[in-house]
Design an enzyme around this catalytic site. Structure first.
Site, short mmCIF file in Angstrom:
data_model
loop_
_atom_site.label_atom_id
_atom_site.label_comp_id
_atom_site.label_asym_id
_atom_site.label_seq_id
_atom_site.Cartn_x
_atom_site.Cartn_y
_atom_site.Cartn_z
N GLU A 17 57.23 35.30 -56.59
CA GLU A 17 56.51 34.55 -55.71
C GLU A 17 55.08 35.05 -55.47
O GLU A 17 54.91 36.01 -55.39
CB GLU A 17 57.34 34.23 -54.45
N THR A 48 53.59 29.54 -53.09
CA THR A 48 54.00 28.96 -51.82
C THR A 48 53.00 27.50 -51.38
O THR A 48 52.08 27.50 -52.08
CB THR A 48 53.88 29.97 -50.59
N HIS A 78 55.96 24.99 -54.31
CA HIS A 78 56.62 24.82 -53.01
C HIS A 78 56.07 23.69 -52.12
O HIS A 78 54.79 23.10 -52.45
CB HIS A 78 56.26 25.89 -51.90
N ASP A 110 58.04 25.33 -41.23
CA ASP A 110 58.36 25.76 -40.05
C ASP A 110 57.88 24.77 -38.98
O ASP A 110 56.53 24.19 -39.26
CB ASP A 110 57.72 26.96 -39.72
N GLN A 175 66.63 33.55 -49.11
CA GLN A 175 65.52 34.37 -48.09
C GLN A 175 65.82 35.85 -48.36
O GLN A 175 66.92 36.30 -48.77
CB GLN A 175 65.98 33.98 -46.52
N GLN A 211 54.64 45.30 -41.50
CA GLN A 211 55.18 44.28 -42.60
C GLN A 211 56.84 43.73 -42.42
O GLN A 211 57.33 42.74 -42.11
CB GLN A 211 54.90 44.60 -43.96
#
Length: 287
Positions: A17, A48, A78, A110, A175, A211
């Site tokens: 990704e 993304t 995405h 989101d 995820q 992170q």
């Protein structure tokens, strides 16, 4: 090529990704990243969703086109829907078709508390069902080994996942998680509910403490004791933390491959160095 076809040859699918560069970045960064990542020969690269925060000429759609046309590697675009109307999606469908995009990772996205969501698409399954009637796309979906943060429990979340598959998702990407046992338990429950599409394990190589904290806050992933010890020991030594994070991800992938996982989806964070180190360490067990 439709992504589910990649799972027909008996090997563990290995994919990456990436995300579009932000407005304060450089368009050259995406080419540099892709030059190095494509050299590692992933089965596909997902990009993304960037609705308006990426550089001109470097949107999700355009990067997917570059990956397919310039690098001859399959790609997934995405697409989030929480802030989209049907008219917005109709326009995007036309853009995807003009660019030869066949594969879409359908996501709700989101919810921004400052922006009321649109009402046309409340769930990713709604987006899949709508697009399936209007274009020849292959749909992927997201899944959550520890359950979505908005679900009451993992069983409810798997029921919602079944709706996504019933709507037309023929491939799932998980995820991130740091304890493989959660993935194995999730996989067993999903299969018991008749979810038989390929499911890739999403692996995030966490290489600095900040992170890790940000990712855990966002997705609710649990940190096993082995991982918290690693953070405590190396968080003030960036190079050691990076190498330890890579080693941890490699161990996860090797264990997943040994247990017959359908695929590994590596969240590269646009860092070719980390992707290369992991790829070189695991390619023997994946291919």
């Amino acid at each position: 090529m439709k992504i589910p076809e990649l799972f027909n040859n008996g090997k563990t699918v290995f994919s990456f990704e990436i995300f579009p560069p932000k407005k304060d970045g450089s368009i050259d960064t995406v080419y540099k990243t892709l030059d190095e990542l494509v050299d590692l020969k992933p089965d596909f690269i997902s990009v993304t969703y960037g609705a308006g925060g990426s550089l001109p000429g470097c949107s999700t759609r355009e990067i997917v086109g570059i990956i397919k046309e310039k690098y001859h590697t399959e790609s997934i675009a995405h697409l989030t829907c929480v802030n989209s109307t049907k008219e917005d999606i109709d326009r995007i469908i036309g853009e995807f078709e003009r660019c030869g995009i066949e594969n879409v990772l359908a996501l709700r996205g989101d919810i921004n508390p400052d922006i009321p969501p649109k009402k046309d698409f409340l769930h990713a399954s709604d987006l899949i069902a709508y697009m399936k009637q209007r274009g020849d796309f292959s749909f992927s979906g997201a899944c959550y080994p520890e359950g979505h943060t908005e679900s009451a429990n993992i069983d409810e979340d798997i029921e919602n996942l079944r709706k996504k598959v019933d709507a037309g998702a023929s491939h799932l990407i998980s995820q991130l998680f740091f304890d493989n046992s959660f993935f194995y338990e999730f996989l067993e429950k999903a299969r018991a509910k008749g979810i038989n599409v390929p499911i890739e394990a999403g692996i995030m190589p966490c290489v600095n403490a900040k992170q890790i904290q940000r990712m855990v806050t966002m997705c609710g992933a649990s940190l096993p004791h082995k991982f918290t010890k690693l953070i405590a020991r190396y968080e003030n030594n960036p190079n050691a933390m990076r190498d330890a994070g890579i080693a941890y991800a490699v161990d996860q992938i090797i264990d997943l491959a040994a247990n017959g996982v359908d695929g590994i989806h590596l969240y590269t964070m646009n860092n070719p160095y980390i992707a290369r180190k992991i790829s070189e360490s695991v390619m023997g067990v994946l291919r």
